[in-house]
Design a protein around this motif. Structure first.
Motif, PDB file in Angstrom:
ATOM      1  N   PHE A  76      35.832  44.389  52.374  1.00  0.00           N
ATOM      2  CA  PHE A  76      35.562  45.450  51.572  1.00  0.00           C
ATOM      3  C   PHE A  76      37.493  44.603  51.685  1.00  0.00           C
ATOM      4  N   SER A  77      38.125  44.277  52.212  1.00  0.00           N
ATOM      5  CA  SER A  77      39.616  44.235  52.193  1.00  0.00           C
ATOM      6  C   SER A  77      39.504  42.851  51.563  1.00  0.00           C
ATOM      7  N   ALA A  78      39.048  41.907  51.698  1.00  0.00           N
ATOM      8  CA  ALA A  78      38.758  40.604  51.034  1.00  0.00           C
ATOM      9  C   ALA A  78      38.101  41.041  49.343  1.00  0.00           C
ATOM     10  N   LYS A  79      37.368  41.750  49.326  1.00  0.00           N
ATOM     11  CA  LYS A  79      36.356  41.859  47.836  1.00  0.00           C
ATOM     12  C   LYS A  79      37.925  42.137  47.140  1.00  0.00           C
ATOM     13  N   ALA A  80      38.502  43.126  47.510  1.00  0.00           N
ATOM     14  CA  ALA A  80      39.626  43.882  46.827  1.00  0.00           C
ATOM     15  C   ALA A  80      40.272  42.721  46.669  1.00  0.00           C
ATOM     16  N   ALA A  81      41.129  42.091  47.799  1.00  0.00           N
ATOM     17  CA  ALA A  81      42.364  41.646  47.584  1.00  0.00           C
ATOM     18  C   ALA A  81      41.595  39.924  46.568  1.00  0.00           C
ATOM     19  N   SER A  82      40.949  39.707  46.784  1.00  0.00           N
ATOM     20  CA  SER A  82      40.527  38.549  45.790  1.00  0.00           C
ATOM     21  C   SER A  82      40.038  38.965  44.606  1.00  0.00           C
ATOM     22  N   GLY A  83      39.179  39.949  44.053  1.00  0.00           N
ATOM     23  CA  GLY A  83      39.485  40.485  42.184  1.00  0.00           C
ATOM     24  C   GLY A  83      40.912  40.633  42.068  1.00  0.00           C
ATOM     25  N   PHE A  84      41.410  41.302  42.997  1.00  0.00           N
ATOM     26  CA  PHE A  84      43.004  41.779  42.429  1.00  0.00           C
ATOM     27  C   PHE A  84      44.006  40.317  42.124  1.00  0.00           C
TER      28      PHE A  84
END
Length: 576
Positions: A76-84
């Motif tokens: 989920f942190s990778a998902k959030a960071a990639s989206g950011f």
């Protein structure tokens, strides 16, 4: 940096999931030493095998739960960071697309590329660490202290000495490293600039045998970056040995003092083992913080550079009350006492320019190098704003029209032909997205490009390489002209766009343009006298000012500057 993190708002559910999962992961890791303590003190000491199995299996379940939470939190942190990162890259690119040439000159293309790629990647990596480590570290540290004190408050005094020593070491190392991380980003900019110039100018470099010189330039920029990187890594390399030294010394102190406590029957062996693990967890939480200190300064420097771009307000922007040009004066162009200076220049690039041009007319601009010809026509599509005076299109000041409306009226062919990666068809359609195949082919025919396109294996579907490197300079110019013609503009601007054409092709192209642009205003910048001879109006530029305006015959009689240019290019027979 916090200002940019506002872009995380669409991904707040992912962030919330990470926080919850990290919380449970930390709880599981804090609970395991207590379970191990129970196994030793109750199971091993008393020889209660069923208890060992029962608690052991429960430990395995807690460990698996912690692992699942860790994997899910990382996802989920990778998902959030990639989206950011995706959102931020889009925001920067969209903002830069509204920059005037002045902002591009100020920041530099190489620096903008670095900021959009390398700097945003730095932000992405740090965000992943923040979501995972920055949340876990304080929870682990506080939880570890609470659990250690619950096992033996007296033994916890060892931590009172160890933690401040470790924190001070981390602070001193980080303070030394932060300025170096900021310097690294600037040196990456420099390296990108040298590399970009070396690659785009490879033909010039080889023709002048300057490969060794460029190698030397690159080596200097590369060595400068390498030296700074080595210096910062030397500083940061001290972090791990210091951490391990403090951790090992603290382990010795805890075991020695804990042994005395066990001997005095103030604590049990299992509690000492659990205490030792809690101490290690506290140390590792500080190690996590130290890793953040390695990444955050660099990301902070990147955030400053990204914010510099986002905070940069374009000098040229649409008037809030932008007018829609009326249709009764389509293609009418007028300069009224126009003066313009480049930022920081001592002298104006053009001074007190006045002339008008109407549909059906060809207005040619000629003059020596640096006389202000290209600058003059850059004011029409409003690449720059005038310092004084007015540029009128269809009777409106260009500053009162929206940029989209203004540029929609103009077919512009730049001095340096620019083509994009893709097919010939796509490059010509760049001028008019919904152009039919017939319109594309007609524009290519007028631009004298149809013959060489037909000779290519795939015709209009032939691929243009990056920068148009698989076509000649003359072919690039003709495709650029076709791209401008396909949009059926009110005003056509040709900025020395026939310079790579032979005289025969030049003459055929100008003859074809006459019938094609009879309802449009044509502004033609040229170095060749033969290109401007038949123009309805010739503007002679000299030292940023108009030296004369008129037809060829009128200027031969009244303008010394024009006569000199003509005599330097044509023989007496050709002039006659």
């Amino acid at each position: 940096m916090m200002k940019l993190f506002r872009l995380l708002k669409p991904y707040r559910l992912f962030v919330a999931a990470v926080l919850v999962l990290v919380f449970f992961q930390t709880l599981s890791e804090l609970y395991l030493p207590t379970l191990m303590s129970d196994i030793v003190d109750t199971g091993v000491v008393k020889g209660d095998t069923p208890y060992i199995w029962k608690v052991g299996l429960f430990m395995l379940f807690i460990a698996l739960l912690g692992m699942v939470c860790s994997v899910a939190a990382s996802y989920f942190s990778a998902k959030a960071a990639s989206g950011f990162g995706k959102t931020l890259r889009g925001k920067v690119f969209n903002h830069v697309s509204y920059f005037s040439l002045e902002e591009f000159d100020k920041v530099g293309t190489a620096s903008l590329i670095t900021r959009t790629t390398n700097d945003i990647n730095q932000m992405q990596q740090v965000l992943i660490m923040i979501l995972h480590m920055m949340v876990m570290a304080p929870m682990m540290c506080i939880g570890g202290v609470i659990m250690a004190v619950s096992k033996d408050a007296t033994l916890s005094l060892v931590l009172v000495v160890i933690v401040p020593v470790l924190a001070a070491a981390i602070f001193l190392i980080a303070r030394k490293g932060i300025p170096l991380f900021k310097a690294i980003q600037k040196k990456i900019d420099r390296l990108n600039l040298v590399m970009r110039e070396g690659l785009t100018g490879i033909r010039v470099i080889r023709s002048f045998n300057r490969i060794d010189h460029e190698k030397k330039r690159f080596a200097e920029a590369n060595l400068d970056l390498t030296d700074t990187s080595i210096k910062v890594n030397k500083v940061m390399a001290l972090m791990m040995p210091i951490m391990m030294l403090v951790m090992n010394l603290s382990s010795v102190a805890i075991i020695w003092y804990g042994g005395l406590r066990i001997e005095g029957e103030h604590m049990q062996v299992g509690d000492l083992m659990a205490f030792l693990q809690y101490a290690m967890q506290i140390m590792f939480s500080l190690l996590m913080v130290s890793m953040m200190f390695v990444m955050i300064p660099r990301a902070s420097a990147s955030a400053v550079r990204i914010n510099e771009v986002l905070d940069m307000t374009p000098v040229i922007k649409d008037n809030e009350n932008a007018a829609k040009a009326s249709s009764n004066k389509k293609g009418y162009l007028e300069f009224q006492n126009v003066t313009f200076s480049y930022p920081g220049a001592e002298q104006p690039a053009v001074r007190n320019i006045s002339f008008s041009a109407e549909p059906g007319e060809v207005t040619a601009i000629i003059g020596g190098t640096g006389s202000g010809k290209s600058t003059l026509i850059s004011l029409i599509p409003r690449f720059y704003d005038v310092e004084s005076g007015r540029v009128l299109v269809d009777g409106f000041d260009v500053r009162d029209l929206s940029q989209e409306d203004l540029r929609g009226k103009i077919g512009y062919v730049p001095q340096k032909a620019v083509l994009f990666t893709g097919t010939i068809n796509e490059n010509i359609r760049y001028g008019k997205e919904d152009a039919t195949d017939e319109e594309v082919q007609h524009a290519a025919t007028i631009a004298q490009a149809a013959d060489f396109i037909a000779e290519m294996e795939d015709g209009y579907q032939s691929i243009i390489a990056q920068g148009g490197n698989n076509v000649s300079g003359g072919q690039k110019q003709r495709l650029s002209i076709a791209r401008a013609l396909v949009r059926g503009a009110e005003i056509y601007i040709f900025d020395d766009s026939f310079s790579a054409l032979d005289f025969k092709t030049d003459a055929k192209l100008r003859a074809a343009l006459k019938s094609e642009t009879k309802e449009s205003t044509v502004i033609l910048v040229a170095q060749r006298v033969s290109t401007v001879l038949d123009a309805d109006r010739i503007i002679v530029m000299n030292e940023s000012e108009v030296a004369g305006i008129g037809t060829h015959r009128e200027l031969m009689e009244t303008c010394d500057v024009y006569r000199e240019i003509v005599l330097s290019q044509l023989s007496e027979e050709e002039i006659a």
